[in-house]
Design an enzyme around this catalytic site. Sequence first.
Site, PDB file in Angstrom:
ATOM      1  N   ASP A 169       0.859  -1.183   0.000  1.00  0.00           N
ATOM      2  CA  ASP A 169       0.000   0.000   0.000  1.00  0.00           C
ATOM      3  C   ASP A 169       0.896   1.234   0.000  1.00  0.00           C
ATOM      4  OD1 ASP A 169      -1.746   2.089   0.563  1.00  0.00           O
ATOM      5  OD2 ASP A 169      -2.889   0.971   2.066  1.00  0.00           O
ATOM      6  N   HIS A 170       0.878   1.974  -1.112  1.00  0.00           N
ATOM      7  CA  HIS A 170       1.803   3.103  -1.259  1.00  0.00           C
ATOM      8  C   HIS A 170       1.442   4.274  -0.348  1.00  0.00           C
ATOM      9  CE1 HIS A 170       5.198   4.898  -2.931  1.00  0.00           C
ATOM     10  NE2 HIS A 170       4.871   5.000  -4.217  1.00  0.00           N
ATOM     11  N   ARG A 171       0.266   4.248   0.284  1.00  0.00           N
ATOM     12  CA  ARG A 171      -0.060   5.292   1.255  1.00  0.00           C
ATOM     13  C   ARG A 171       0.818   5.172   2.487  1.00  0.00           C
ATOM     14  NH1 ARG A 171      -6.170   4.276   2.578  1.00  0.00           N
ATOM     15  NH2 ARG A 171      -5.242   2.202   2.839  1.00  0.00           N
TER      16      ARG A 171
END
Length: 430
Positions: free
Chosen positions: A400-402
């Site tokens: 998850d790039h968040r």
Amino acid sequence: MAFEFRLPDIGEGIHEGEIVKWFVKAGDTIEEDDVLAEVQNDKSVVEIPSPVSGTVEEVMVEEGTVAVVGDVIVKIDAPDAEDMQFKGHDDDSSSKEEPAKEEAPAEQAPVATQTEEVDENRTVKAMPSVRKYAREKGVNIKAVSGSGKNGRITKEDVDAYLNGGAPTASNESAASATSEEVAETPAAPAAVTLEGDFPETTEKIPAMRRAIAKAMVNSKHTAPHVTLMDEIDVQALWDHRKKFKEIAAEQGTKLTFLPYVVKALVSALKKYPALNTSFNEEAGEIVHKHYWNIGIAADTDRGLLVPVVKHADRKSIFQISDEINELAVKARDGKLTADEMKGATCTISNIGSAGGQWFTPVINHPEVAILGIGRIAQKPIVKDGEIVAAPVLALSLSFDHRQIDGATGQNAMNHIKRLLNNPELLLMEG
């Protein structure tokens, strides 16, 4: 008046479920605790036992139909049970459970005083009559081990607990015998006549497929996925497994490569704890998990299931191997419980078992990462200036790039590669 049995809340997190299979039909004579049906919801299949003895009058919900907790699913001719009330029934007059009546304590059973720790969060399988019996005896039913089918607690188990003895096994064999007597060969589906140049058929979306679809869409819509793909020479890992495979077999353990990957992933999660979190955007919080539970995606006839190896950091490779194999059998047989499929902090998806190599695994939200492992294939690599053939493992890491930056993801991948390239490091760092 027939006893109307409603779909109960049996503590497995079921609020609605699809009736997968009925084990009874109108006219069948049943005993208390006989299995009536299998109910499926959100990847788990739960057996629903009968709370009463009697004769089945009418099955109210057909197989393949979704019922909600409180819906009448079967009517049973059991006159002595008409006034019984069960968790999940919504009658206003019985919304509260009656406390045990205070009577003269003539030969009252002693209250259990065992001092062992009791897991109050433990899911208990027991009929309402057994729960009432335990209360009357002063027994915390969560402390009792069940000897019935699938761990169900019987009155004999409560008595054995009071006497300090082991639960009897007779109920398990009796339940098995009853199950065998009731089980019938399913009727063959009616033949479908295909007409025209482009024939089509339709079917209802099964409950499990709906659950999988909902989870996949939610994950892809919520978490911006990034997938890193890499590979690593696993000759040393290959030799290590070969060396200990026979030793494992002597103690009944089937040793595969997957437990090594589990230990390597746990080590990476500890070294890069951002991968062992959840990202709660609505609450504005990052949840840091100080435990390491690894989900193992398993392909079954019913669909994709993800049983969980709890506290993988505390277990040996042999122990993890045994647990994975046991969970895999349960998954194939549709016997996984809801508890066995929750609590994962990170997941492994093995496409290599189907011959795949690299892929883009979808994160099991609300987790923030998933490790995909592909097949081990002989490939040419450069070693000491020479081209040689070696077994090479394909790896894919989605995150998850968040929550996870690209460099963090690659560093975690490099750590996993390092451990799998030299499995002896698992003893030092894993």
